[in-house]
Design a protein around this motif. Structure first.
Motif, PDB file in Angstrom:
ATOM      1  N   UNK A 185       4.406  -1.068 -13.372  1.00 19.13           N
ATOM      2  CA  UNK A 185       4.855  -1.566 -12.065  1.00 19.13           C
ATOM      3  C   UNK A 185       3.823  -1.263 -10.985  1.00 19.13           C
ATOM      4  N   UNK A 186       3.248  -0.045 -11.034  1.00 15.53           N
ATOM      5  CA  UNK A 186       2.248   0.339 -10.036  1.00 15.53           C
ATOM      6  C   UNK A 186       0.994  -0.519 -10.173  1.00 15.53           C
ATOM      7  N   UNK A 187       0.553  -0.740 -11.418  1.00 12.15           N
ATOM      8  CA  UNK A 187      -0.632  -1.579 -11.646  1.00 12.15           C
ATOM      9  C   UNK A 187      -0.369  -3.010 -11.184  1.00 12.15           C
ATOM     10  N   UNK A 188       0.853  -3.503 -11.417  1.00 11.43           N
ATOM     11  CA  UNK A 188       1.229  -4.846 -10.946  1.00 11.43           C
ATOM     12  C   UNK A 188       1.136  -4.901  -9.420  1.00 11.43           C
ATOM     13  N   UNK A 189       1.671  -3.880  -8.766  1.00 12.61           N
ATOM     14  CA  UNK A 189       1.607  -3.807  -7.296  1.00 12.61           C
ATOM     15  C   UNK A 189       0.158  -3.756  -6.817  1.00 12.61           C
ATOM     16  N   UNK A 190      -0.666  -2.972  -7.527  1.00 12.44           N
ATOM     17  CA  UNK A 190      -2.061  -2.797  -7.135  1.00 12.44           C
ATOM     18  C   UNK A 190      -2.837  -4.105  -7.201  1.00 12.44           C
ATOM     19  N   UNK A 191      -2.674  -4.858  -8.287  1.00 15.59           N
ATOM     20  CA  UNK A 191      -3.435  -6.106  -8.425  1.00 15.59           C
ATOM     21  C   UNK A 191      -2.920  -7.185  -7.476  1.00 15.59           C
ATOM     22  N   UNK A 234       7.302   6.471 -18.506  1.00 15.13           N
ATOM     23  CA  UNK A 234       6.100   6.543 -17.670  1.00 15.13           C
ATOM     24  C   UNK A 234       5.287   5.258 -17.738  1.00 15.13           C
ATOM     25  N   UNK A 235       5.246   4.637 -18.926  1.00 13.23           N
ATOM     26  CA  UNK A 235       4.471   3.397 -19.086  1.00 13.23           C
ATOM     27  C   UNK A 235       5.055   2.274 -18.233  1.00 13.23           C
ATOM     28  N   UNK A 236       6.397   2.229 -18.102  1.00 18.91           N
ATOM     29  CA  UNK A 236       7.037   1.205 -17.271  1.00 18.91           C
ATOM     30  C   UNK A 236       6.714   1.428 -15.794  1.00 18.91           C
ATOM     31  N   UNK A 237       6.757   2.699 -15.385  1.00 17.31           N
ATOM     32  CA  UNK A 237       6.440   3.034 -13.991  1.00 17.31           C
ATOM     33  C   UNK A 237       5.006   2.636 -13.670  1.00 17.31           C
ATOM     34  N   UNK A 238       4.070   2.993 -14.561  1.00 15.50           N
ATOM     35  CA  UNK A 238       2.668   2.695 -14.307  1.00 15.50           C
ATOM     36  C   UNK A 238       2.395   1.197 -14.367  1.00 15.50           C
ATOM     37  N   UNK A 250       0.831  -1.207   0.000  1.00 17.33           N
ATOM     38  CA  UNK A 250       0.000   0.000   0.000  1.00 17.33           C
ATOM     39  C   UNK A 250       0.865   1.257   0.000  1.00 17.33           C
ATOM     40  N   UNK A 251       1.998   1.199   0.684  1.00 21.08           N
ATOM     41  CA  UNK A 251       2.897   2.343   0.753  1.00 21.08           C
ATOM     42  C   UNK A 251       3.392   2.778  -0.617  1.00 21.08           C
ATOM     43  N   UNK A 252       3.658   1.805  -1.484  1.00 22.26           N
ATOM     44  CA  UNK A 252       4.119   2.117  -2.849  1.00 22.26           C
ATOM     45  C   UNK A 252       3.047   2.905  -3.595  1.00 22.26           C
ATOM     46  N   UNK A 295      -4.866   7.514 -17.125  1.00 20.63           N
ATOM     47  CA  UNK A 295      -4.684   8.971 -17.155  1.00 20.63           C
ATOM     48  C   UNK A 295      -3.383   9.392 -16.468  1.00 20.63           C
ATOM     49  N   UNK A 296      -2.925   8.582 -15.517  1.00 20.79           N
ATOM     50  CA  UNK A 296      -1.676   8.894 -14.823  1.00 20.79           C
ATOM     51  C   UNK A 296      -0.512   8.905 -15.814  1.00 20.79           C
ATOM     52  N   UNK A 297      -0.502   7.932 -16.740  1.00 19.99           N
ATOM     53  CA  UNK A 297       0.554   7.871 -17.750  1.00 19.99           C
ATOM     54  C   UNK A 297       0.526   9.118 -18.625  1.00 19.99           C
ATOM     55  N   UNK A 298      -0.694   9.551 -18.987  1.00 19.34           N
ATOM     56  CA  UNK A 298      -0.832  10.730 -19.835  1.00 19.34           C
ATOM     57  C   UNK A 298      -0.284  11.987 -19.154  1.00 19.34           C
TER      58      UNK A 298
END
Length: 355
Positions: free
Chosen positions: A289-295, A283-287, A156-158, A270-273
């Motif tokens: 990673x975040x989506x991977x963490x989220x799921x 930005x796509x790589x960062x997002x 969650x911290x990420x 929208x975050x990537x945009x």
């Protein structure tokens, strides 16, 4: 002998306030904000902020009531409280449906995690990546509840760190501190643009918005594993609610301030945009990673929620007695095994039908 058996069926109170806070926030902040916000903005435009505020108010009322009941009945979890209010039959239906919901979500989230990993490891079959994710989640949930809380705390911290960084970045762009090619945000002050599809569209987004807030109810299952729950829960609930509302409304306000609502790509985050507007490379790589963490976080919480609900159903006689067995680490190990079976079935389906 009876005393020893009762001890084996007792969950351990090892969760700390910071664990509960992050489990709740992590459960509510996921793909709903990082990806789903494109859908809600597309339906109602910038005025979707009112949907998030209204749903947040409803959530505050429900969670506040839950905190009050936890004070009166400190040894009761969410299902026990439902049973006290509406009877055993209603609590069984709610508990069984809740388990089925989380088992289904866990399978979907693990498949999503595998697909996000394929972004970097395209040569590896999807089912193998899903299996790896499943094994990691199983191992996390097979440890003590304290270890689970600690891992979920960092998961969650990420997500929270990314949202805070996004807010700071967006505010800097809006006030011209960081130069960009974004259009003017003046249209936000125009009523016709702020509520482009009328107030009916705002209410039509509530289904998606309330679903995005799903996961907050996990607090109701942590009661029996929290130290001094009756003292801790009220403060945690109040703190979590306003944080979540801010973490949803501020990013959406920034997104709508930088990108015209009808120009937001529904197939992308929208975050990537916004990151691309700021000129951030990768930005796509960062997002991703975040989506991977989220799921993974959602699946991790889902397995926890399902195993604890099965344990509670078993203790009240509404599920096989073996599911209430708790090992030395304080984990309902047979309930976890039931959840594992569904995860492996999901992986097998991906193996049969990779498309």
């Amino acid at each position: 002998m009876k005393e020893n058996t009762a001890l084996k069926n007792t969950l351990k109170k090892q969760l700390l306030p910071r664990h509960i806070r992050m489990i709740a926030i992590g459960g509510m902040i996921g793909t709903g904000i990082f990806k789903g916000s494109a859908d809600t903005i597309g339906l109602a435009g910038p005025s979707v902020i009112f949907s998030y505020l209204f749903a947040g108010l409803l959530l505050l009322i429900v969670m506040g009531a839950l905190a009050e009941m936890a004070i009166v009945y400190p040894s009761h979890n969410m299902k026990d409280l439902i049973q006290k209010a509406f009877g055993r039959r209603f609590s069984f239906v709610t508990g069984a449906t809740y388990c089925f919901m989380w088992l289904t979500v866990c399978v979907i989230e693990v498949i999503a995690a595998g697909s996000f990993l394929q972004y970097w490891f395209s040569s590896i079959p999807l089912w193998i990546l899903c299996l790896i994710c499943s094994i990691v989640l199983i191992l996390i949930n097979a440890t003590s509840v304290k270890s689970f809380g600690e891992i979920e705390f960092w998961f969650a911290g990420i997500k929270i760190f990314v949202i805070i960084a996004f807010i700071l970045l967006g505010v800097s762009i809006l006030f011209g501190i960081i130069p960009s090619n974004s259009p003017s945000s003046e249209y936000l002050h125009n009523y016709s643009n702020f509520v482009p599809n009328g107030w009916k569209a705002v209410f039509s987004t509530l289904l998606v918005v309330i679903f995005s807030y799903g996961g907050s109810e996990l607090i109701g299952l942590t009661i029996t594993e929290t130290k001094d729950a009756e003292k801790v829960l009220p403060g945690v609930v109040k703190g979590v609610m306003w944080r979540v509302v801010l973490f949803y409304t501020l990013p959406i306000f920034i997104i709508c301030g930088l990108i015209p609502w009808d120009k937001i790509d529904a197939n992308a985050s929208p975050f990537v945009q916004v990151f691309e507007i700021a000129g951030l490379q990768g930005a796509s790589h960062v997002m991703n990673f975040i989506l991977l963490t989220a799921v993974l976080s959602a699946a991790n919480s889902g397995i926890y929620g399902c195993t604890r609900m099965l344990h509670s159903l078993s203790q009240s006689g509404d599920a096989p007695k073996s599911l209430s067995y708790v090992n030395k680490q304080g984990v309902p190990i047979y309930s976890l095994g039931f959840s594992v079976l569904f995860l492996l079935m999901g992986t097998y389906i991906v193996y049969l039908y990779p498309e």
